[in-house]
Design an enzyme around this catalytic site. Structure first.
Site, PDB file in Angstrom:
ATOM      1  CB  ALA A   1      -0.942  -0.002   1.199  1.00 57.51           C
ATOM      2  CG  ASP A   2       3.495   2.657   3.316  1.00 52.23           C
ATOM      3  OD1 ASP A   2       2.523   3.408   3.467  1.00 52.23           O
ATOM      4  OD2 ASP A   2       4.174   2.234   4.270  1.00 52.23           O
ATOM      5  CG  LEU A   3       6.558   0.062  -1.638  1.00 53.59           C
ATOM      6  CD1 LEU A   3       7.075  -1.319  -2.024  1.00 53.59           C
ATOM      7  CD2 LEU A   3       7.710   1.062  -1.595  1.00 53.59           C
TER       8      LEU A   3
END
Length: 389
Positions: A162-164
């Site tokens: 999700a972050d990336l």
């Protein structure tokens, strides 16, 4: 100027943790003048500067320390905004307004500025004020329900998906907005969130529900919709095999010495193989266990069937094809020496992504940047004494 595609742009980086730095890294690596704005004293969430993770995320930037909670700090930021093309932040919605980096304030000051905002759940809505974290988004966005072995219970992916992806989607949106600015003369507000990005990455698993009305389940190392496709044991370990389509199925059966399986009513077509996955895999596992990984890989590749080893991280970087690809780059750090970092995962014909400088120390370029903004030596000294910069 670097001669790289983004070298005409100045990007202000107010991001922390991973999603925001991932976004900004795309511009830094391709030539942008990136100014990383950090608090004068280390604050929670800015990460361990000595870690390999931090060193990889923040290369190709200059660092300016600035207390944005003070009027003087906000005045410095205003001068930066006047000259900048892009500002990226990943504060929780609501925090931006308190420190003057909300869209309305920034757009009023510099209508050409493109603003990228990454949040946990979106800038508005019932969850807007919640703190975001990758694993929370993996869970809420459905990924953990389809990761792992059947019946195992929820399992997180081994990377911060999700972050990336929120960072990458935001970078894509900013690039689009910069192109659109050439047409309109105005900047835009790009909004991305961990939850949106995670749901987008569900891809075909999402459409199995949206279109087919089917709730995907955990499938472990097997592909959810194709057989045989997954991890198969060998005499010396295990490997991935991906058989897709009638031609590959025929060739695969021939290679493993079971041509009779091709027309077996239980396995003759993709639907039949999916319906009888466990029974078919039990047969195939007994066969692949008699082969070494290398011998089976060579035999399958000779017929054009995708397959390959399951590498530990160290073996990944020993692979001859990985060594050939420019995915590992080097940079000299003034105190840490030669460092190996991850490069960009794509090439542009005629251009070469440069890791020009290592991750800076906090405030390493503060005096240099303030001087560029027109501040005198005496004013910079006062900022330092008051811990404003």
């Amino acid at each position: 100027m670097t001669g790289l595609p983004f070298d005409r742009f100045t990007v202000l980086d107010l991001t922390r943790i991973r999603s925001g730095p991932t976004c900004v890294k795309q511009f830094a690596d391709w030539g942008a003048n990136v100014i990383k704005i950090e608090p004068p004293e280390d604050a929670a969430g800015y990460g361990n500067r000595d870690s390999s993770d931090f060193q990889n995320l923040h290369r190709n930037k200059r660092s300016l320390t600035l207390d944005l909670k003070t009027p003087e700090g906000q005045e410095v930021l205003g001068r930066l905004v006047d000259r900048a093309d892009v500002l990226v932040e990943n504060f929780r919605p609501g925090v931006q307004k308190r420190i003057g980096v909300d869209w309305e304030t920034l757009h009023a000051r510099n209508p050409r500025l493109v603003v990228g905002s990454i949040s946990g759940f979106g800038q508005t809505g019932p969850y807007a004020e919640r703190p975001g974290f990758d694993q929370v988004a993996q869970g809420m966005g459905g990924l953990m329900s389809i990761t792992g072995l059947p019946g195992q219970g929820p399992v997180r992916a081994g990377i911060p998906v999700a972050d990336l992806t929120a960072g990458l989607f935001c970078a894509l949106g900013i690039t689009m907005a910069l192109l659109d600015r050439d047409r309109t003369g105005k900047g835009q507000w790009i909004q991305s969130s961990l939850l949106q990005a995670q749901i987008a990455m569900l891809d075909f698993q999402a459409t199995r529900w949206l279109i087919d009305g089917m709730v995907p389940q955990q499938a472990g190392n097997d592909h959810p919709t194709a057989v045989p496709m997954g991890v198969y044991p060998t005499a010396d370990g295990a490997m991935n095999i991906a058989v897709n389509g009638a031609r590959m199925w025929q060739d695969f059966c021939r290679v493993i010495g079971r041509p009779d399986l091709v027309d077996d009513p239980a396995y003759c077509g993709p639907r039949e193989r999916l319906a009888n996955r466990d029974r078919l895999n039990a047969i195939l596992h007994e066969i692949t266990r008699t082969w070494s990984s290398q011998a089976l890989t060579e035999a399958l590749l000779d017929t054009g069937i995708p397959c390959g080893p399951i590498n530990s991280i160290d073996r990944v970087f020993e692979d001859p094809q990985v060594r050939h690809l420019p995915i590992v780059v080097e940079v000299d750090h003034p105190t840490r020496g030669r460092q190996h970092l991850l490069g960009q995962p794509f090439q542009v014909d005629g251009l070469e992504c440069e890791i020009r400088t290592a991750t800076p120390e906090a405030g390493e370029h503060t005096e240099e940047i303030l001087a560029e903004l027109g501040y005198t030596t005496g004013e910079i000294k006062t900022f330092r004494e008051k811990n404003i910069a």
